[in-house]
Scaffold this active site. Sequence first.
Site: not given
Length: 287
Positions: A18-20, A65, A69, A105, A137-138, A141, A161
């Site tokens: 994670s870059r958070s 994350t 979630k 998001d 995608g489904a 996100a 998808n």
Amino acid sequence: MTTPHPRAFVVGHPIGHSRSPLIHGHWLAEHGLPGAYERVDVHPDAFPDFVRSLQAEGWVGGNVTIPHKEAAFRLAQVLTPRAGRIGAVNTLWFEDGRLHGDNTDAPGFLAHLDASLGVGWPEATGASNGRSALVLGAGGAARAILVGLLERGLDRLVVANRSAERAEGLTALDSTRITAIAWDAVPMHLRETGLLINTTALGMAGQDPLALDLAPLPEAAAVADIVYVPLETPLLAAARARGLPAVDGLGMLLHQAVPGFARWFGRRPDVSPALRARIVADLESHR
């Protein structure tokens, strides 16, 4: 009596990537604020106990994350309408003694589009084909982004998808504006698309590229990819080669962090060039 400095977290399993902490650490230093933001690795089996002990352990809230979630959605006591529609929570905080949950998001993705394309992008990209988007995608996100695009008032949203059933499931968000199509039907829908968005892992480092001929896209169209490793995916490179605006995935990561920081530390930060440069440098160092 001294007030303890606020402590926030990002929780996942695994979480080392994670870059958070870099993002929030940058903002804490930039604003000279006391506080801490830490990675916490929690196994899914232990996540409910972790959430129930947040206040006792001195946390003011945090980010959630993969893979937590949906569990955070079930455990939050108060949900924003957006989180309710998405069915997942990535930001937790305490307010009036109750645990609140939101999904940032969607606004994070839209804020990055606004910053990259200008706030008038829905009209600009839909110059000849309506305010439309095609989402590849489904997963979670894609669902969050669709909710954000619905909130922004786009007229027509198409989801593709490889698993048609998962794409069909997303039409329940708004059956009048969302249509599901088969994956092999994507090329024929490009000519009617104002904004093409990849939410799949295709194009990510170590994954197969997203093989898609962008020639049918209208001249006013834009292309976005939520992948940010690499920063320039084959899809975005193809968009730039066609002269189309290309929106990378890093901005979504940066902008989705803003609301949480404001909740926990009391200051609304900016997504600045300096922050972006710091995260890009970190990504480059881990290539």
